[in-house]
Scaffold this motif. Sequence first.
Motif, short mmCIF file in Angstrom:
data_model
loop_
_atom_site.label_atom_id
_atom_site.label_comp_id
_atom_site.label_asym_id
_atom_site.label_seq_id
_atom_site.Cartn_x
_atom_site.Cartn_y
_atom_site.Cartn_z
N GLN A 1 0.87 -1.04 -0.18
CA GLN A 1 -0.15 0.13 0.02
C GLN A 1 1.02 1.16 0.00
N LYS A 2 0.41 2.03 -1.15
CA LYS A 2 1.25 3.47 -1.16
C LYS A 2 0.61 4.40 -0.39
N ILE A 3 1.17 5.37 0.87
CA ILE A 3 0.56 6.20 1.63
C ILE A 3 0.81 7.40 1.30
N GLY A 4 1.65 7.93 0.46
CA GLY A 4 1.88 9.01 0.26
C GLY A 4 3.09 9.30 -1.08
N ALA A 5 3.08 10.38 -1.43
CA ALA A 5 4.32 10.74 -2.35
C ALA A 5 4.40 12.42 -2.40
N ASN A 6 5.70 12.59 -2.77
CA ASN A 6 5.85 14.11 -2.97
C ASN A 6 7.28 14.27 -4.02
N ILE A 7 6.86 15.04 -4.93
CA ILE A 7 7.98 15.39 -5.88
C ILE A 7 8.52 16.94 -6.00
N THR A 8 9.66 17.03 -5.40
CA THR A 8 10.10 18.43 -5.70
C THR A 8 11.50 18.50 -6.82
N SER A 9 12.16 19.56 -6.78
CA SER A 9 13.36 19.72 -7.45
C SER A 9 14.52 19.33 -6.83
N GLU A 10 14.39 18.88 -5.65
CA GLU A 10 15.40 18.36 -4.72
C GLU A 10 15.52 16.73 -4.69
N LYS A 11 14.26 16.25 -4.38
CA LYS A 11 14.18 14.92 -4.41
C LYS A 11 12.76 14.36 -4.48
N SER A 12 12.57 13.15 -4.82
CA SER A 12 11.33 12.54 -4.75
C SER A 12 10.92 11.50 -3.83
N ARG A 13 9.74 11.20 -3.33
CA ARG A 13 9.92 10.33 -2.16
C ARG A 13 8.50 9.44 -2.29
N ILE A 14 8.30 8.19 -1.77
CA ILE A 14 7.28 7.44 -1.71
C ILE A 14 7.19 6.75 -0.81
N ASP A 15 6.08 6.76 0.06
CA ASP A 15 5.67 6.34 1.37
C ASP A 15 4.77 5.10 1.35
N PHE A 16 5.45 3.98 2.10
CA PHE A 16 4.51 2.55 1.83
C PHE A 16 4.33 2.28 3.37
N ILE A 17 3.08 1.33 3.28
CA ILE A 17 2.92 0.50 4.57
C ILE A 17 3.78 -0.75 4.22
N TRP A 18 4.87 -0.97 5.21
CA TRP A 18 5.84 -2.04 4.84
C TRP A 18 6.39 -2.55 6.25
N PRO A 19 6.18 -3.60 6.61
CA PRO A 19 6.54 -4.26 7.90
C PRO A 19 8.20 -4.41 8.36
N ASN A 20 9.12 -4.17 7.53
CA ASN A 20 10.44 -4.36 7.40
C ASN A 20 11.23 -3.07 7.12
N ASN A 21 12.46 -3.04 7.35
CA ASN A 21 13.29 -1.94 6.82
C ASN A 21 13.41 -2.16 5.00
N ILE A 22 12.76 -0.99 4.49
CA ILE A 22 12.52 -1.17 3.10
C ILE A 22 13.73 -1.13 2.34
N SER A 23 15.05 -0.86 2.95
CA SER A 23 16.07 -0.92 2.27
C SER A 23 16.52 -2.38 1.59
N GLY A 24 15.82 -3.14 2.22
CA GLY A 24 15.91 -4.72 1.69
C GLY A 24 15.69 -4.94 0.26
N MET A 25 14.88 -3.73 -0.04
CA MET A 25 14.27 -3.82 -1.82
C MET A 25 15.42 -3.37 -2.56
N PHE A 26 16.34 -2.54 -2.11
CA PHE A 26 17.14 -1.80 -2.73
C PHE A 26 17.87 -2.55 -3.87
N PRO A 27 18.64 -3.69 -3.56
CA PRO A 27 19.27 -4.52 -4.53
C PRO A 27 18.57 -4.54 -5.75
N VAL A 28 17.26 -5.09 -5.71
CA VAL A 28 16.69 -5.43 -6.72
C VAL A 28 16.18 -4.17 -7.54
N LEU A 29 15.65 -3.16 -6.77
CA LEU A 29 15.21 -1.85 -7.48
C LEU A 29 16.46 -1.18 -8.01
#
Length: 213
Positions: A114-142
């Motif tokens: 579930q995505k619960i938020g997002a924001n895009i500026t000229s400095e960075k973009s972000r996406i917020d999720f409902i996720w039970p673990n440290n989401i950096s575990g996704m990073f190698p695949v992404l």
Amino acid sequence: MTARKIFWEDPYQTELTTSVAGISGNVVTLKETIAYAFSGGQQSDDGTINGFKIVKAQKSDKEIFYTIEERHNLKPGDIVEVKIDWDKRYKIMKLHFAAELVLELVNQHFDSPQKIGANITSEKSRIDFIWPNNISGMFPVLEQKLEEIILADKVIISAFSDEAEERRYWKIEGFGQVACGGTHIKKTGELGSLKLKRSGQGKNKERIEIYLA
């Protein structure tokens, strides 16, 4: 009649000659426009209308209302020059599409959390999720998949799914199609290198931040 939104037809256009459709105090509507107004988490463009700074751009239904500096002399029917800050726009375009790719990859490879938020500026973009673990575990695949898509320099199609209702989408053949009304780059290779960063947002709430490297 609402303003023709040229930022969809050509998001790379930075200057426009058009006319004032309406005026109410410092709030202006235009016949056509290249200046994007905050929507779907994407930040508004910075720019000017006949040299008057756009202080605020607000979308209401299908119309965009621009609040400009005081002491302007504009009136309905006047021919005006609209200019946008291209450096800011292009960074937003890239960070916006980077976020779109990350979201689609998360959905494809991690069972659409579930995505619960997002924001895009000229400095960075972000996406917020409902996720039970440290989401950096996704990073190698992404990171691997992002690199593959960027190096492939794939064409990004942006078009209407329903023009009357101004519903739009982006599409990459063989990858995916997603509803989105933002401004998009033309090819994935324009993204260059990206950097992902994790930020915890509380219990079961995780954020992916995306930066241009």
